[in-house]
Write a protein that holds these residues in place. Structure first.
Motif, mmCIF file in Angstrom:
data_model
loop_
_atom_site.group_PDB
_atom_site.id
_atom_site.type_symbol
_atom_site.label_atom_id
_atom_site.label_comp_id
_atom_site.label_asym_id
_atom_site.label_seq_id
_atom_site.Cartn_x
_atom_site.Cartn_y
_atom_site.Cartn_z
ATOM 1 N N ALA A 1 0.823 -1.208 0.000
ATOM 2 C CA ALA A 1 0.000 0.000 0.000
ATOM 3 C C ALA A 1 0.860 1.262 0.000
ATOM 4 C CB ALA A 1 -0.933 -0.008 1.210
ATOM 5 N N SER A 2 1.957 1.267 0.770
ATOM 6 C CA SER A 2 2.804 2.458 0.841
ATOM 7 C C SER A 2 3.466 2.753 -0.500
ATOM 8 C CB SER A 2 3.877 2.290 1.923
ATOM 9 O OG SER A 2 4.713 1.173 1.632
ATOM 10 N N VAL A 3 3.838 1.694 -1.220
ATOM 11 C CA VAL A 3 4.453 1.860 -2.537
ATOM 12 C C VAL A 3 3.419 2.384 -3.530
ATOM 13 C CG1 VAL A 3 5.572 0.675 -4.458
ATOM 14 C CG2 VAL A 3 6.170 0.084 -2.097
ATOM 15 N N ARG A 4 2.218 1.816 -3.493
ATOM 16 C CA ARG A 4 1.155 2.258 -4.389
ATOM 17 C C ARG A 4 0.787 3.725 -4.105
ATOM 18 N NH1 ARG A 4 0.544 -0.252 -8.634
ATOM 19 N NH2 ARG A 4 -0.423 -2.198 -7.918
ATOM 20 N N HIS A 5 0.776 4.080 -2.833
ATOM 21 C CA HIS A 5 0.467 5.457 -2.440
ATOM 22 C C HIS A 5 1.480 6.419 -3.058
ATOM 23 C CE1 HIS A 5 0.465 9.009 0.228
ATOM 24 N NE2 HIS A 5 -0.780 8.685 0.538
ATOM 25 N N ARG A 6 2.762 6.099 -2.931
ATOM 26 C CA ARG A 6 3.804 6.966 -3.493
ATOM 27 C C ARG A 6 3.706 7.031 -5.012
ATOM 28 N NH1 ARG A 6 6.908 4.268 0.454
ATOM 29 N NH2 ARG A 6 7.844 2.908 -1.128
ATOM 30 N N GLN A 7 3.372 5.896 -5.635
ATOM 31 C CA GLN A 7 3.230 5.848 -7.088
ATOM 32 C C GLN A 7 2.114 6.784 -7.557
ATOM 33 O OE1 GLN A 7 2.098 1.971 -8.511
ATOM 34 N NE2 GLN A 7 2.417 2.482 -10.673
ATOM 35 N N CYS A 8 0.997 6.771 -6.843
ATOM 36 C CA CYS A 8 -0.134 7.616 -7.211
ATOM 37 C C CYS A 8 0.185 9.093 -6.994
ATOM 38 C CB CYS A 8 -1.370 7.227 -6.395
ATOM 39 S SG CYS A 8 -2.025 5.576 -6.770
ATOM 40 N N GLY B 1 -7.794 20.779 -14.117
ATOM 41 C CA GLY B 1 -7.678 19.885 -15.260
ATOM 42 C C GLY B 1 -7.218 18.481 -14.919
ATOM 43 N N THR B 2 -7.043 18.203 -13.637
ATOM 44 C CA THR B 2 -6.554 16.885 -13.219
ATOM 45 C C THR B 2 -7.679 16.092 -12.564
ATOM 46 O OG1 THR B 2 -4.305 17.703 -12.865
ATOM 47 C CG2 THR B 2 -4.914 15.671 -11.737
ATOM 48 N N SER B 3 -7.893 14.880 -13.043
ATOM 49 C CA SER B 3 -8.911 13.984 -12.489
ATOM 50 C C SER B 3 -8.254 12.701 -12.019
ATOM 51 C CB SER B 3 -9.954 13.655 -13.561
ATOM 52 O OG SER B 3 -9.337 12.938 -14.633
ATOM 53 N N LEU B 4 -8.992 11.917 -11.246
ATOM 54 C CA LEU B 4 -8.473 10.614 -10.829
ATOM 55 C C LEU B 4 -8.190 9.739 -12.048
ATOM 56 C CD1 LEU B 4 -10.658 9.695 -7.710
ATOM 57 C CD2 LEU B 4 -8.291 10.491 -7.745
ATOM 58 N N ARG B 5 -9.021 9.851 -13.049
ATOM 59 C CA ARG B 5 -8.817 9.056 -14.267
ATOM 60 C C ARG B 5 -7.495 9.447 -14.945
ATOM 61 N NH1 ARG B 5 -12.224 6.027 -17.099
ATOM 62 N NH2 ARG B 5 -14.019 6.856 -15.918
ATOM 63 N N ALA B 6 -7.229 10.751 -14.999
ATOM 64 C CA ALA B 6 -5.991 11.221 -15.629
ATOM 65 C C ALA B 6 -4.765 10.766 -14.842
ATOM 66 C CB ALA B 6 -6.010 12.744 -15.737
ATOM 67 N N ALA C 1 -4.157 7.078 -15.449
ATOM 68 C CA ALA C 1 -3.509 6.869 -16.745
ATOM 69 C C ALA C 1 -2.034 7.221 -16.661
ATOM 70 C CB ALA C 1 -4.208 7.716 -17.808
ATOM 71 N N GLU C 2 -1.705 8.304 -15.972
ATOM 72 C CA GLU C 2 -0.306 8.720 -15.817
ATOM 73 C C GLU C 2 0.491 7.661 -15.063
ATOM 74 O OE1 GLU C 2 2.918 10.781 -16.482
ATOM 75 O OE2 GLU C 2 1.015 11.672 -17.081
ATOM 76 N N ALA C 3 -0.150 7.035 -14.078
ATOM 77 C CA ALA C 3 0.525 6.016 -13.270
ATOM 78 C C ALA C 3 0.514 4.641 -13.918
ATOM 79 C CB ALA C 3 -0.134 5.933 -11.890
ATOM 80 N N GLY C 4 -0.257 4.474 -15.013
ATOM 81 C CA GLY C 4 -0.380 3.173 -15.652
ATOM 82 C C GLY C 4 -1.185 2.196 -14.824
ATOM 83 N N LEU C 5 -2.205 2.729 -14.127
ATOM 84 C CA LEU C 5 -3.027 1.901 -13.245
ATOM 85 C C LEU C 5 -4.477 1.906 -13.702
ATOM 86 C CD1 LEU C 5 -1.778 3.171 -9.757
ATOM 87 C CD2 LEU C 5 -1.169 1.015 -10.858
ATOM 88 N N PRO C 6 -5.225 0.846 -13.412
ATOM 89 C CA PRO C 6 -6.668 0.879 -13.657
ATOM 90 C C PRO C 6 -7.305 1.943 -12.757
ATOM 91 C CG PRO C 6 -5.900 -1.374 -13.277
ATOM 92 C CD PRO C 6 -4.773 -0.468 -12.904
ATOM 93 N N LEU C 7 -8.355 2.576 -13.229
ATOM 94 C CA LEU C 7 -9.034 3.588 -12.433
ATOM 95 C C LEU C 7 -9.503 3.018 -11.100
ATOM 96 C CD1 LEU C 7 -10.224 6.413 -12.108
ATOM 97 C CD2 LEU C 7 -12.257 5.625 -13.358
ATOM 98 N N GLY C 8 -9.943 1.781 -11.098
ATOM 99 C CA GLY C 8 -10.410 1.159 -9.858
ATOM 100 C C GLY C 8 -9.320 1.079 -8.807
#
Length: 207
Positions: free
Chosen positions: A6-13, A28-33, A36-43
């Motif tokens: 979780a800590s790694v994913r948090h830093r990645q996001c 102009g920044t959304s969770l979806r954007a 995409a920048e992080a290369g992760l599924p929106l979920g």
């Protein structure tokens, strides 16, 4: 998708959000954007940060800690207070301002967002308290190690360092004239050194 702590994913996001915010701004920044920048599924992004406000809070905290860390690392404490002021300001500018206008614009935008968002106002206050505390600490340490005193309380000196840098940074991001900014930075540094009135310690003024 392989398991990631979780800590790694948090830093990645947060890292991806900083890139998106610097490029597109808060509006102009959304969770979806960011996903995409992080290369992760929106979920996955929504699992880590269920709302944009929670993500922005994490980014603000990350930016504050980075800036405070640069302030802390910039000062050479073994050459006296004047040396610490001169080196600290110059190193901070080189590491976080020169060539990084997008970072500074993002930081200002996030601060304004915090001030205008109910429940996040304390983050803006904490930001400046954090910067001031770090600078006051290294100024005081530098003076004590050299057996020097300061003509004004260290907390006040630190607030004026931050205020001076804020003004110069805003001018720089509006008009990135590097040579002129360096000249102005040197002039401001001279004023701050003069304000400090460094002298041999005969009962130093403590904060």
């Amino acid at each position: 998708m392989p398991y990631v702590e979780a800590s790694v994913r948090h830093r990645q996001c947060v890292a991806a959000a900083r890139i998106a915010l610097a490029r597109d701004g808060v509006s102009g920044t959304s969770l979806r954007a960011v996903a995409a920048e992080a290369g992760l599924p929106l979920g996955t992004m929504q699992y880590v940060f269920p709302s944009k406000e929670l993500l922005l809070r994490a980014v603000i905290e990350d930016v504050i800690e980075e800036t405070a860390g640069v302030f802390r690392a910039a000062a050479d404490l073994d050459g006296g207070l004047e040396h610490a002021i001169r080196l600290g300001i110059a190193d901070f500018w080189s590491r976080l301002v020169d060539g990084r206008p997008d970072f500074q614009v993002m930081q200002y935008e996030l601060t304004n967002h915090a001030l205008r968002t109910a429940g996040m106002e304390s983050l803006a206050r904490w930001q400046y308290e954090r910067y001031g505390a770090v600078i006051a600490d290294w100024c005081q340490q530098a003076a004590q190690r050299a057996g020097e005193s300061c003509a004004v309380p260290f907390a006040q000196l630190a607030r004026l360092v931050v205020a001076s840098l804020d003004g110069l940074i805003m001018q720089y991001v509006c008009d990135p004239h590097e040579a002129r900014s360096r000249q102005d930075l040197e002039a401001v540094t001279e004023m701050l050194v003069g304000l400090a009135g460094v002298r041999a310690d005969v009962g130093a003024i403590a904060d």
